[in-house]
Design a protein around this motif. Structure first.
Motif, mmCIF file in Angstrom:
data_model
loop_
_atom_site.group_PDB
_atom_site.id
_atom_site.type_symbol
_atom_site.label_atom_id
_atom_site.label_comp_id
_atom_site.label_asym_id
_atom_site.label_seq_id
_atom_site.Cartn_x
_atom_site.Cartn_y
_atom_site.Cartn_z
ATOM 1 N N LEU A 187 0.607 4.104 -2.833
ATOM 2 C CA LEU A 187 0.225 5.547 -2.338
ATOM 3 C C LEU A 187 1.547 6.288 -2.351
ATOM 4 O O LEU A 187 1.699 7.259 -1.548
ATOM 5 N N PHE A 221 -7.795 7.251 -2.242
ATOM 6 C CA PHE A 221 -6.466 7.554 -2.492
ATOM 7 C C PHE A 221 -5.866 6.631 -3.465
ATOM 8 O O PHE A 221 -5.845 5.434 -3.556
ATOM 9 N N LEU A 258 -7.729 -0.415 0.682
ATOM 10 C CA LEU A 258 -6.335 -0.275 0.804
ATOM 11 C C LEU A 258 -5.866 -1.268 2.082
ATOM 12 O O LEU A 258 -4.709 -1.803 2.298
ATOM 13 N N TRP A 295 -1.188 6.767 5.351
ATOM 14 C CA TRP A 295 -2.552 5.660 4.987
ATOM 15 C C TRP A 295 -2.509 5.017 6.258
ATOM 16 O O TRP A 295 -3.431 4.264 6.737
ATOM 17 N N LYS A 296 -1.364 4.763 7.417
ATOM 18 C CA LYS A 296 -1.310 4.065 8.331
ATOM 19 C C LYS A 296 -2.530 4.506 9.502
ATOM 20 O O LYS A 296 -2.599 3.588 10.382
ATOM 21 N N VAL A 315 0.740 -1.216 -0.054
ATOM 22 C CA VAL A 315 0.031 0.000 -0.174
ATOM 23 C C VAL A 315 0.798 1.199 0.091
ATOM 24 O O VAL A 315 0.614 2.176 -0.602
ATOM 25 N N HIS A 334 -13.189 8.790 6.380
ATOM 26 C CA HIS A 334 -12.596 9.195 4.991
ATOM 27 C C HIS A 334 -13.559 8.177 4.276
ATOM 28 O O HIS A 334 -14.076 8.366 3.051
ATOM 29 N N GLY A 340 -10.191 6.734 9.617
ATOM 30 C CA GLY A 340 -10.305 5.777 8.323
ATOM 31 C C GLY A 340 -11.803 5.612 7.972
ATOM 32 O O GLY A 340 -12.247 5.650 7.092
ATOM 33 N N PRO A 350 -10.452 3.584 1.882
ATOM 34 C CA PRO A 350 -9.685 3.161 3.029
ATOM 35 C C PRO A 350 -9.723 1.751 3.206
ATOM 36 O O PRO A 350 -8.872 0.902 3.439
ATOM 37 N N LEU A 397 -5.306 5.134 9.018
ATOM 38 C CA LEU A 397 -6.622 4.562 8.478
ATOM 39 C C LEU A 397 -7.133 3.286 9.495
ATOM 40 O O LEU A 397 -8.037 3.136 9.571
#
Length: 152
Positions: free
Chosen positions: A37, A69, A77, A43-44, A33, A62, A59, A74, A46
């Motif tokens: 990205l 993304f 991902l 992203w962590k 991921v 979103h 997360g 989310p 999320l």
């Protein structure tokens, strides 16, 4: 076969990461991921656990707002990362007391993990796995279905 843009971009990024030795399942900016990205680790946030499918508050916000993304929600991902980590031999979500594979950057392990990720990405797009070579060997009445020009 028409390949969706998000899949094409993800495949290019994962291909480059693999061949440039920039794929590392234990690093949030260099995992599957993280590479999709653009090597960002934001992203962590999320999720509360690397490899978990449970969205964090951030997360869920979103996800509920329909944010994507690089084309992925989310939750998608998190699913991609879970597939990648499990195929690398990790027990997810990652935790310091769970056993981990010996050599997490072994090319063969990473290749097999990427094959699992690509199969999952194709499933998300509802298309045949782009890495499935079975069609090359299809035949009808002892003749190959597909013909290839072999150049020597």
């Amino acid at each position: 076969m028409e390949i969706p843009k998000r899949l094409e971009q993800a495949l290019i990024k994962l291909y480059n990461a693999f061949h440039n030795d920039e794929l590392n399942p234990e690093c949030c900016s260099a995992c599957a991921v993280g590479n999709i990205l653009d090597n960002q680790d934001s992203w962590k946030h999320l999720t509360n656990g690397h490899g978990s499918l449970e969205l964090s508050y951030v997360g869920r916000v979103h996800q509920n707002l329909g944010r994507k993304f690089n084309g992925y929600t989310p939750f998608e991902l998190l699913q991609i990362e879970k597939v990648f980590l499990e195929a690398c031999g990790f027990m997810v979500p990652l935790c310091h007391y769970n056993p981990k594979p010996q050599n997490t950057t072994n090319k063969e392990i990473l290749f097999n993990a990427l094959c699992a990720v690509v199969a999952y990405l194709c499933k998300l797009e509802d298309i045949a796995n782009v890495m499935d070579y079975a069609k090359v060997f299809e035949y009808e009445e002892n003749n190959p279905v597909y013909k290839f020009d072999v150049i020597y």
